[in-house]
Design a protein around this motif. Structure first.
Motif, mmCIF file in Angstrom:
data_model
loop_
_atom_site.group_PDB
_atom_site.id
_atom_site.type_symbol
_atom_site.label_atom_id
_atom_site.label_comp_id
_atom_site.label_asym_id
_atom_site.label_seq_id
_atom_site.Cartn_x
_atom_site.Cartn_y
_atom_site.Cartn_z
ATOM 1 N N TYR A 1 -0.442 3.743 9.983
ATOM 2 C CA TYR A 1 -0.491 3.193 8.629
ATOM 3 C C TYR A 1 -1.529 2.079 8.557
ATOM 4 O O TYR A 1 -1.625 1.254 9.475
ATOM 5 C CB TYR A 1 0.877 2.609 8.231
ATOM 6 N N GLY B 1 -2.000 -2.924 4.720
ATOM 7 C CA GLY B 1 -2.636 -3.499 3.542
ATOM 8 C C GLY B 1 -2.032 -4.815 3.104
ATOM 9 O O GLY B 1 -2.419 -5.354 2.065
ATOM 10 N N LEU C 1 -0.200 3.929 3.741
ATOM 11 C CA LEU C 1 -0.573 2.574 3.343
ATOM 12 C C LEU C 1 0.662 1.706 3.255
ATOM 13 O O LEU C 1 1.586 1.985 2.485
ATOM 14 C CB LEU C 1 -1.281 2.584 1.983
ATOM 15 N N MET D 1 -7.754 2.323 1.208
ATOM 16 C CA MET D 1 -6.749 1.810 0.271
ATOM 17 C C MET D 1 -6.920 2.425 -1.107
ATOM 18 O O MET D 1 -5.957 2.887 -1.726
ATOM 19 C CB MET D 1 -6.863 0.284 0.150
#
Length: 448
Positions: A42, A45, A405, A433
């Motif tokens: 992952y 973010g 994400l 992203m």
């Protein structure tokens, strides 16, 4: 491995939501990515929780912790010092704006905020103004979960179970220009209005009762509200006029998040106190600090003076050693310069999403952004509580994570997606992203 729901009480978590499902378990991190127990990767973010500024897997930070633990694993700062605390305090003071030279270590952000309020109260008592004890903060702002910090926090939903709180918390409007109740056509005029709401609150309460104003440089909760032009300069004037301390709560906004070591520098204002934590160690050990001006320490420098406050693990030797090693990484790799060089690209990449009908606003600074979701872009109509529940918890949170994400889908105000990647992120991560968000938000719109 035992099931996480058997004994682990997770923070801010609806435990019942995992009654029949698997708890995501993260086992490894490297750079801007983390991996779960099944080996799935992952993109981080959110830098963990606005924390892992230098990125995951920094062996030099782990080695600094191990070395310090082998030399001196623990000793308190209660009437004693140890070398790493002394060195780190000096290093921090060299980076802070103005005369913020006095560093009081804690273990995290809530403790730092709690310490700042206690100092404000104690300072005014010791200087002959004992009635100055109240605090002004902004609606929707998050300042922590301990009872004092929670009283400063402006999120009604996380307070109810714990009321009554510490008296003296006063709330004023935030700086969400997208939903400005006044002067929505002029950021400058809106900034003056929002700052003057603080003045009006101080006047209503009585200046002789107000000790401090607590403000984040860029407000986190509610979805990344930057200050309008001139806002903080006007707030500084107001605080000076009424002899009120200006506390810059930089638990998130310090250590490069906004392209400076401190957010106050980014926005050009001089606080009396800075509270900090999170990125000070990039999360490799727990540490926070309250950093105060020289004048605030003066009343405690008398022969019998003492600030009667402390925490067992504040300024822990291992944490201080990690923080020093973290700041060496910052200097060696110029992470502040990296954010400055790439922040415009981060913004422009996220702004591509404004062509989606569900995206109403993209706002933030540095490596800290919020994307506000709407039902109607023209009217800026937001989602009601039930719709927000279905959108964020029913779909977005799990869908974004499943797509690779890790970020925050939040509705402690209007629904937003928040992004704050490690400061080492670049265009490759920005594009990733944007692509994941585009796909998931497009599907979310089709489900409405």
């Amino acid at each position: 491995m035992a099931d996480a729901t058997d004994h682990l009480w997770m923070h801010f978590t609806r435990m019942a939501s995992y009654a029949t499902g698997e708890v995501p378990t993260i086992v490894r991190g490297e750079g801007t990515y983390v991996w779960d127990a099944q080996g799935r990767r992952y993109l981080d973010g959110l830098a963990g929780l606005f924390v892992v500024n230098a990125g995951h897997g920094r062996t030099e930070l782990a080695e600094a912790a191990a070395k310090q633990a082998g030399e001196l694993a623990y000793f308190p700062l209660w009437s004693y010092a140890h070398p790493k605390a002394v060195e780190l305090a000096e290093r921090i003071a060299s980076l802070t704006p103005g005369d913020l030279n006095r560093v009081f270590f804690t273990t995290g952000g809530s403790e730092a905020v709690e310490t700042a309020w206690k100092l404000a109260r104690a300072y005014f008592k010791r200087t002959g103004r004992p009635t100055k004890h109240k605090v002004v903060s902004r609606y929707l702002a998050y300042h922590g979960t301990s009872m004092g910090a929670l009283s400063i926090t402006g999120l009604p939903g996380i307070k109810t179970d714990f009321e009554p709180l510490v008296p003296g918390g006063i709330k004023v409007p935030n700086t969400n220009f997208y939903r400005a109740p006044e002067h929505g056509d002029s950021p400058e005029a809106f900034g003056v209005w929002a700052a003057d709401e603080i003045r009006r609150a101080i006047e209503r309460e009585g200046p002789d009762t107000v000790a401090a104003v607590f403000l984040e440089p860029l407000q986190n909760s509610g979805g990344c509200f930057p200050p309008p032009p001139g806002y903080f300069q006007r707030v500084r004037e107001i605080c000076d006029t009424y002899d009120v301390l200006l506390v810059s709560d930089e638990v998130i906004c310090s250590w490069g998040r906004l392209g400076e070591y401190f957010g106050a520098v980014r926005y050009g204002y001089q606080p009396d106190i800075i509270t900090t934590a999170k990125g000070i160690t990039s999360g490799y050990a727990p540490l926070g600090a309250m950093i105060a001006s020289d004048r605030l320490m003066e009343p405690f420098l008398t022969e019998t003076g003492m600030f009667a406050h402390g925490v067992t693990f504040g300024g822990h030797p291992v944490s201080c050693a990690v923080a020093l090693a973290n700041l060496e990484v910052f200097a060696r790799e110029d992470l502040i310069g990296h954010v400055r060089a790439h922040q415009d690209a981060f913004r422009s990449t996220l702004e591509k999403l404004t062509d989606l009908p569900i995206v109403g606003d993209v706002r933030g600074d540095g490596y800290f952004y919020g994307i506000e979701l709407v039902k109607d872009k023209t009217t800026r109509a937001t989602f009601d509580e039930a719709e927000s529940e279905r959108l964020l918890r029913g779909f977005l949170s799990s869908a974004l994570f499943a797509a690779g994400l890790y970020c925050r889908a939040d509705d402690r105000g209007d629904p937003v997606v928040q992004l704050a990647p490690p400061l080492i992120a670049g265009q490759e991560q920005f594009d990733e992203m944007e692509q994941i968000l585009r796909a998931v938000l497009t599907e979310a719109w089709s489900r409405l």
